[in-house]
Design an enzyme around this catalytic site. Structure first.
Site, PDB file in Angstrom:
ATOM      1  N   ASP A 141      43.393  29.296  76.256  1.00  0.00           N
ATOM      2  CA  ASP A 141      43.380  30.470  77.300  1.00  0.00           C
ATOM      3  C   ASP A 141      44.919  31.072  77.294  1.00  0.00           C
ATOM      4  OD1 ASP A 141      42.568  32.095  79.192  1.00  0.00           O
ATOM      5  OD2 ASP A 141      43.131  30.452  80.925  1.00  0.00           O
ATOM      6  N   HIS A 184      44.500  23.510  86.927  1.00  0.00           N
ATOM      7  CA  HIS A 184      43.617  22.770  86.116  1.00  0.00           C
ATOM      8  C   HIS A 184      44.265  22.333  84.875  1.00  0.00           C
ATOM      9  CE1 HIS A 184      43.574  27.418  85.456  1.00  0.00           C
ATOM     10  NE2 HIS A 184      44.116  26.740  84.239  1.00  0.00           N
ATOM     11  N   GLN A 252      38.692  23.994  80.857  1.00  0.00           N
ATOM     12  CA  GLN A 252      39.748  23.980  81.802  1.00  0.00           C
ATOM     13  C   GLN A 252      39.223  23.452  83.213  1.00  0.00           C
ATOM     14  OE1 GLN A 252      40.365  28.431  81.427  1.00  0.00           O
ATOM     15  NE2 GLN A 252      42.549  27.622  81.253  1.00  0.00           N
ATOM     16  N   ARG A 282      56.990  29.811  87.966  1.00  0.00           N
ATOM     17  CA  ARG A 282      55.643  30.534  88.253  1.00  0.00           C
ATOM     18  C   ARG A 282      54.376  29.577  88.315  1.00  0.00           C
ATOM     19  NH1 ARG A 282      51.228  32.146  85.483  1.00  0.00           N
ATOM     20  NH2 ARG A 282      50.422  34.396  85.946  1.00  0.00           N
ATOM     21  N   ASP A 284      50.669  28.850  88.753  1.00  0.00           N
ATOM     22  CA  ASP A 284      49.683  29.808  88.267  1.00  0.00           C
ATOM     23  C   ASP A 284      48.357  29.211  89.062  1.00  0.00           C
ATOM     24  OD1 ASP A 284      48.327  31.370  85.936  1.00  0.00           O
ATOM     25  OD2 ASP A 284      47.062  29.582  86.022  1.00  0.00           O
ATOM     26  N   GLU A 326      51.533  32.911  91.694  1.00  0.00           N
ATOM     27  CA  GLU A 326      50.555  34.040  91.110  1.00  0.00           C
ATOM     28  C   GLU A 326      49.103  33.841  91.854  1.00  0.00           C
ATOM     29  OE1 GLU A 326      47.399  34.898  88.347  1.00  0.00           O
ATOM     30  OE2 GLU A 326      47.401  32.937  88.783  1.00  0.00           O
ATOM     31  N   HIS A 395      50.204  40.040  81.178  1.00  0.00           N
ATOM     32  CA  HIS A 395      49.507  39.668  80.279  1.00  0.00           C
ATOM     33  C   HIS A 395      47.894  39.799  80.699  1.00  0.00           C
ATOM     34  CE1 HIS A 395      49.545  36.223  83.156  1.00  0.00           C
ATOM     35  NE2 HIS A 395      48.519  35.631  82.336  1.00  0.00           N
ATOM     36  N   ASP A 396      47.518  39.940  81.640  1.00  0.00           N
ATOM     37  CA  ASP A 396      46.285  39.861  82.482  1.00  0.00           C
ATOM     38  C   ASP A 396      45.810  41.246  82.434  1.00  0.00           C
ATOM     39  OD1 ASP A 396      44.250  38.160  83.207  1.00  0.00           O
ATOM     40  OD2 ASP A 396      45.624  36.975  84.769  1.00  0.00           O
ATOM     41  N   ARG A 520      41.484  40.715  76.272  1.00  0.00           N
ATOM     42  CA  ARG A 520      43.008  40.784  77.029  1.00  0.00           C
ATOM     43  C   ARG A 520      44.007  40.533  75.929  1.00  0.00           C
ATOM     44  NH1 ARG A 520      42.731  36.449  81.541  1.00  0.00           N
ATOM     45  NH2 ARG A 520      41.672  35.167  79.905  1.00  0.00           N
TER      46      ARG A 520
END
Length: 653
Positions: A141, A184, A252, A282, A284, A326, A395-396, A520
């Site tokens: 991922d 996760h 995950q 950061r 997540d 995030e 990136h998303d 993506r």
């Protein structure tokens, strides 16, 4: 709990502390622990006080903080003290960030280090190196499925490489941002492997169930994050013979923060990377940290308590380190990740301004700022000692998470308007030059997000293919316009690698079986450094974008009112194509900058009498654009704004 009781408990903990800890010089640690222990113990008790092992876990919590303090390098301890003395240091207008994948940007961490002069020449001094922790070679991922929280993926380098990068950045006053994936782990993580082998202690690190009864209860209210590729929120593990919660991908596994051992493990991970040189961590997927039947299991109160506790603990061991939340959630929820205090961020000092990002993309598609103006008014205020991370791309994917009431307030049908935006950015709408891709389509809800690079979404890819010079001009102007707003709005601007030279969609991911189902990757490019050499060739697309951004960044750093002290005022004007706001000095109202952005390809006029009496263009007062250093075109009391143009205006006389 009364504070004297808390300090009595602290004394008990310190009396039992391990010998290898109390033998160390812990003066600063003990001072900070004493100052923060009441809050730490109160939060820890609220989350875990009902457990029989509470005292044991509280002891372990303090010892974990102490051990990481002992490991903290002396230069970082000195930085902690400096930043405590200057607690608003991160609100300064000098900071400009870039997010990048080490592999995509320059092969590995050593390559990133070699290209630091390139970033400095642009004006970037805050670098977010996307996930570098060890993850599986297949199902990773993009680095967010971590199989070892304490090792760097061999494909991007080693811990020694990171140490060299961190040192060079610190010597050049550059900030390093690293990810910690809180929600996760990979199913290949040691904890997951022990859970699969039947260890009940590690099965309790996750949400695992012997049958579908509890999972089916959860599914009644849980949304699907990746409905196309990973439908549902639970996965059967044949080795463990249990169902496991997998909110994102089936590989995950969601961590169970109702278990204090999980909290302590993940706090230890955060402090570990802080000690490796991360100035900012950061965090997540913070919205997902607490699971509760009958809810969407997002933004739960306990998730905020976990973040508050992490922040308080970090304040003891590494107080110079900041957190980024995030949390790509509704506008009414996002500001809560700063914390509930009136001034100081009690959870995360920085949060992604996803709403502002999405609203700017709406303005690109509609060529007007109606929803942008309306949506900004609905965005909650931030704390004084917190700030936004403003970005155009990352990136998303791009989510269209506008509030339906805001869409309706400007005269659009919410569902119809979202369909229009998807059609526009995927090139299905007439006259659209965008080359985006639909992502995360959910047939049940109709929700769709958008993938694609900045250059391809604003039509630069189309324009270059057609060799349409006017379309190229428009695309470049929009790239600079969008970045100009992130640089002037208030907060830390975050560029995305490749955007500074107009990198278009990269279809190479279609050749990789592990990436081909996730579009993506179309905007996660491998940088062609030969192409980047064109940034110094006058007249090229790369030159025009790079040097345009370079100019914007340099000017931003010289404008003191662009520091983020809640010193922005939105100004609504009659011309719907214009977005206008003022940045001002809290102590000297005369010192202000008027930001004017035109989202239409044709020139627009702004009646300056609508801005305020101090901006009216009388015979003795003139205005100057700080970006160009020139006076803009005016006619009477009307400011003329070029198509896709922007001004940062100050008064003269």
């Amino acid at each position: 709990m009364y504070e004297p009781v808390a300090h009595s408990l602290l004394n008990d903990i310190l009396n039992r502390i391990r010998p290898e800890i109390y033998k160390e010089d812990l003066r600063h640690f003990y001072t900070r622990l004493g100052a923060n222990f009441y809050a730490i113990h109160s939060l820890f008790y609220r989350l875990y006080g009902h457990r029989k092992d509470f005292d044991e876990q509280a002891q372990k919590l303090v010892e974990t903080m102490a051990m990481q303090y002992i490991e903290r390098p002396e230069p970082l301890r000195e930085s902690d003290i400096e930043r405590q003395d200057n607690h608003n240091w991160f609100l300064h207008q000098k900071w400009v960030g870039m997010a990048l994948y080490a592999h995509g940007f320059a092969d590995d961490l050593n390559g990133v280090r070699e290209h630091l002069p390139y970033l400095e020449s642009l004006g970037v001094n805050m670098l977010h190196v996307m996930p570098i922790m060890q993850c599986p070679k297949g199902h990773s991922d993009g680095g967010y499925a971590v199989s070892d929280f304490r090792e760097i993926d061999e494909r991007v380098g080693t811990l020694e490489d990171l140490a060299h990068l961190s040192y060079d950045m610190r010597q050049n006053d550059m900030l390093l941002v690293l990810d910690v994936v809180l929600n996760h782990t990979s199913d290949e993580h040691e904890w997951a492997q022990k859970a699969k082998a039947g260890d009940p202690a590690y099965q309790d690190y996750y949400y695992t169930f012997s049958n579908r009864n509890v999972p089916d209860m959860f599914e009644q209210s849980l949304p699907e994050i990746f409905p196309e590729n990973a439908p549902g929120n639970f996965t059967w593990d044949d080795e463990m013979k249990r169902w496991v919660m997998t909110v994102f991908n089936d590989y995950q596994w969601d961590l169970n923060y109702a278990n204090p051992a999980v909290f302590i493990e993940m706090l230890d991970v955060i402090l570990y990377w802080a000690n490796k040189g991360a100035d900012i961590v950061r965090l997540d997927a913070v919205a997902f940290l607490w699971k509760k039947i009958g809810t969407a299991s997002q933004n739960e109160r306990e998730a905020h308590l976990i973040l508050q506790l992490m922040k308080d603990c970090c304040q003891v061991t590494a107080p110079g380190v900041l957190f980024i939340a995030e949390a790509i959630v509704a506008p009414s929820e996002v500001a809560k990740y700063f914390g509930e205090d009136a001034v100081i961020a009690k959870e995360c000092e920085i949060a992604y301004n996803a709403t502002f990002m999405a609203l700017m993309w709406d303005a690109v598609a509609t060529k007007n700022a109606r929803l942008l103006n309306q949506g900004i008014k609905s965005l909650p205020s931030k704390l004084d000692r917190a700030t936004w991370l403003n970005y155009v791309r990352c990136h998303d994917d791009i989510g269209l998470g506008f509030d339906d009431s805001d869409i309706a307030a400007v005269g659009y049908d919410p569902a119809g308007h979202r369909r229009f935006l998807v059609d526009y950015f995927t090139g299905q709408f007439e006259d659209s030059h965008a080359r985006g891709l639909p992502f995360g389509q959910n047939a049940k809800t109709g929700d769709t997000r958008i993938s694609g690079s900045l250059a391809s979404l604003v039509g630069l890819q189309f324009a270059m293919e057609q060799q349409d010079e006017r379309a190229i001009d428009h695309a470049i102007a929009q790239i600079l316009l969008l970045h100009g707003l992130t640089l002037s709005y208030g907060g830390i601007p975050l560029l995305y690698y490749g955007d500074e030279v107009g990198t278009i969609n990269d279809d190479a991911y279609l050749q990789d079986p592990y990436k081909m189902e996730d579009n993506r990757w179309v905007h996660r490019p491998i940088i062609d450094w030969d192409k980047l050499e064109r940034r110094d060739q006058v007249g090229t697309v790369e030159y025009r974008i790079f040097h345009g951004l370079q100019q914007l960044i340099a000017v931003r750093k010289d404008i003191e009112v662009f520091a983020d002290f809640n010193n922005r005022s939105l100004i609504e004007v009659d011309n719907p194509h214009l977005f206008v706001f003022e940045r001002y000095d809290l102590h000297q109202s005369r010192h202000s900058v008027l930001v004017v952005a035109n989202f239409h390809p044709e020139p627009q006029h702004l009646d300056m009498s609508q801005v305020g009496p101090h901006w009216q263009l009388s015979g003795y007062q003139r205005i100057e654009d700080q970006i160009s250093g020139h006076q803009p075109d005016v006619f009477g009391d009307n400011l003329i704004v070029p198509g896709f143009g922007q001004y940062w205006l100050t008064r003269i006389g």
